[in-house]
Design an enzyme around this catalytic site. Structure first.
Site, PDB file in Angstrom:
ATOM      1  N   ARG A 100      27.200 -25.978  22.554  1.00  0.00           N
ATOM      2  CA  ARG A 100      27.513 -25.398  21.013  1.00  0.00           C
ATOM      3  C   ARG A 100      28.115 -24.144  21.214  1.00  0.00           C
ATOM      4  O   ARG A 100      29.166 -24.315  20.088  1.00  0.00           O
ATOM      5  CB  ARG A 100      26.562 -25.769  20.373  1.00  0.00           C
ATOM      6  CG  ARG A 100      26.361 -27.284  20.236  1.00  0.00           C
ATOM      7  CD  ARG A 100      24.547 -27.183  19.331  1.00  0.00           C
ATOM      8  NE  ARG A 100      23.417 -28.024  20.217  1.00  0.00           N
ATOM      9  CZ  ARG A 100      22.511 -28.436  19.448  1.00  0.00           C
ATOM     10  NH1 ARG A 100      21.970 -27.761  18.489  1.00  0.00           N
ATOM     11  NH2 ARG A 100      21.566 -29.205  20.215  1.00  0.00           N
ATOM     12  N   GLU A 171      30.733 -35.682  15.157  1.00  0.00           N
ATOM     13  CA  GLU A 171      30.685 -35.374  14.366  1.00  0.00           C
ATOM     14  C   GLU A 171      31.127 -33.765  13.501  1.00  0.00           C
ATOM     15  O   GLU A 171      31.023 -33.353  15.047  1.00  0.00           O
ATOM     16  CB  GLU A 171      28.860 -35.594  14.293  1.00  0.00           C
ATOM     17  CG  GLU A 171      27.854 -35.677  13.155  1.00  0.00           C
ATOM     18  CD  GLU A 171      26.772 -34.768  13.856  1.00  0.00           C
ATOM     19  OE1 GLU A 171      25.655 -34.662  12.403  1.00  0.00           O
ATOM     20  OE2 GLU A 171      26.738 -33.829  14.468  1.00  0.00           O
TER      21      GLU A 171
END
Length: 491
Positions: A100, A171
């Site tokens: 991330r 997403e």
């Protein structure tokens, strides 16, 4: 870096793409033409968009968990269990924290350590490090469609690899995966980077490949007022649509008051139909996130929280619900606990399938206020950008016209304070610089003053603190605790 809400040219996209694919060696394995052909051979039952379309038309609510571990074989084992035992309709792949943050070197070290320790040493699946073939191994081992769930400000390489790897849903967005997750990343930067992601999805669409995009609805948790959440969902959806995205799932996170949550889901659908009216060929669906705040440690109490979320999703007719587990207060859940959360949710949804929350004055009033608030924010954003949504968003954050409570980002004003009213609905204790009319400001003030009178205290920041911890302590509204003398007098 010029930010504008305009579809990128193929020339601009390809120029930036060369650098994106060089961020980690596995990027060199991405061949867009080959990836398109691979995606064309994925059968409809394994495509998220087909599953969502069927659910929307049938009026049912799909269930989906969160899950991800470091190694390919263990990740397959986990997802297969959630598919077969938990009966998940859509499967996730939750990405690890190193990925991330685009820290692929530490993710690689985590993979090595996981192999040595024979257990996952990462809190998710490092898809970039496993590369296109690793992702395809996961996709091909499962019968259900898969979505990428993460929390990445710069998700460009992750999108390239996972979409080439056969995932059919991605997403996140430039606000929802920046402001709640990062401190030093500017809005300009993430809008730009997510325009790349959306342009990539748009290219797949142009070649007949249906990919779903899902802005992250809950933002910072359970005290986010619906109008703030709705604004972000609409903004990210509109920015995505401009780049060619044709399948959007707009999200909302459970606040806890049934009437307000159902009103939020209904108003989100109505607002989306209005704001996306110019995009004739877009499929719009909704996702409801079960409780994103503190959970009780007791498993029986945790099941009650999960069931309440499932009930709300069903009564609000969400297309999909993201489920939680009874281990939320304890750490990363076991696959068994994850499956139990799915089964409990499915049971409640099935029982409520033919029921609805009848329209009433409270429900209609909530919808009215949510829509008014959202439109006032959206109108001001467009005004600031002089009609350009991307520029308006950047200026809106600087002015506090869009403001997300409790966010770590220094590019967020952080002036608004939410608290619950006497029935547990989330209101604005302080609306900061949100461009609300006096009618709306007074509405929220009155609701919180009424709670204060009932509790014998002024509406203050203490209410916010009490509300944050309430569910973990077995309540929704954080009421002051009576001392023993008061309890005896009550008896």
């Amino acid at each position: 870096m010029k930010i504008e809400n305009k579809k990128w040219s193929l020339e601009k996209f390809n120029q930036i793409r060369e650098e994106v694919l060089k961020q980690w060696p596995t990027g060199q394995d991405v061949d867009l033409e080959e990836a398109i052909e691979y995606q064309k051979n994925i059968e409809p039952k394994k495509r998220v968009t087909a599953k969502l379309k069927e659910a929307k038309e049938s009026g049912i609510t799909l269930i989906q968990p969160r899950a991800g571990v470091a190694l390919i074989d263990k990740h397959i084992e986990l997802l297969r269990f959630l598919q077969d035992e938990g009966k998940a309709d859509i499967l996730p792949t939750t990405i690890d924290s190193y990925t991330r943050q685009n820290n692929y070197e530490d993710a690689e070290a985590g993979i090595k350590e996981s192999r040595e320790e024979k257990r996952s040493m990462l809190n998710g699946f490092p898809a970039v490090n496993h590369g296109v073939q690793g992702c395809r191994e996961v996709v091909e081992a499962l019968a259900s469609p898969l979505q990428v769930r993460h929390g990445t400000p710069d998700a460009r390489l992750l999108a390239e690899i996972t979409l080439a790897g056969g995932f059919t849903d991605f997403e996140g967005g430039g606000i929802s995966y920046n402001i709640p997750y990062a401190k030093e990343v500017s809005i300009e930067r993430t809008i730009y980077d997510w325009q790349y992601v959306d342009r990539l999805v748009g290219l797949y669409e142009e070649n007949g490949i249906s990919i779903n995009r899902e802005p992250f609805g809950p933002l910072t948790g359970t005290l986010v007022p619906p109008s703030v959440s709705h604004t972000v969902a609409l903004v990210e959806g509109l920015l995505a649509a401009e780049q060619g995205v044709k399948n959007l799932t707009l999200g909302y996170g459970q606040c806890g008051n049934l009437v307000q949550d159902v009103a939020a889901l209904e108003s989100l659908r109505e607002l989306a139909a209005e704001y996306f009216a110019d995009f004739k060929d877009i499929m719009l669906t909704t996702v409801f996130h079960q409780w994103m705040g503190g959970f009780p440690q007791d498993e029986a109490q945790a099941f009650a929280v999960i069931s309440w979320g499932a009930s709300t999703a069903a009564l609000g007719n969400a297309t999909k619900v993201i489920t939680k587990t009874t281990h939320e207060a304890l750490g990363i859940p076991t696959k068994e606990a994850n499956a139990e959360g799915l089964k409990a949710s499915k049971q409640v949804i099935n029982m409520l399938r033919d029921q609805s929350l009848a329209s009433n004055d409270k429900l209609e009033k909530e919808k009215e206020m949510i829509k008014k608030e959202t439109k006032q924010i959206m109108d001001h954003v467009l005004e600031l950008g002089k009609g350009d949504l991307a520029q308006g968003v950047v200026k809106a954050f600087k002015a506090g016209v869009i403001d997300i409570p409790f966010a770590p980002s220094r590019f967020n004003a952080g002036k608004i304070l939410p608290a619950r009213d006497n029935e547990g609905a989330v209101r604005y204790l302080d609306h900061g610089n949100l461009p609300f009319t006096e009618e709306i400001v007074k509405f929220h003030q009155k609701k919180l003053e009424d709670r204060g009178k009932d509790e014998g205290r002024e509406a203050s920041f203490q209410m916010v603190i009490d509300d944050i911890y309430a569910v973990g302590q077995g309540e929704l509204v954080g009421r002051p605790k009576k001392n023993k003398k008061e309890e005896n007098s009550c008896k």
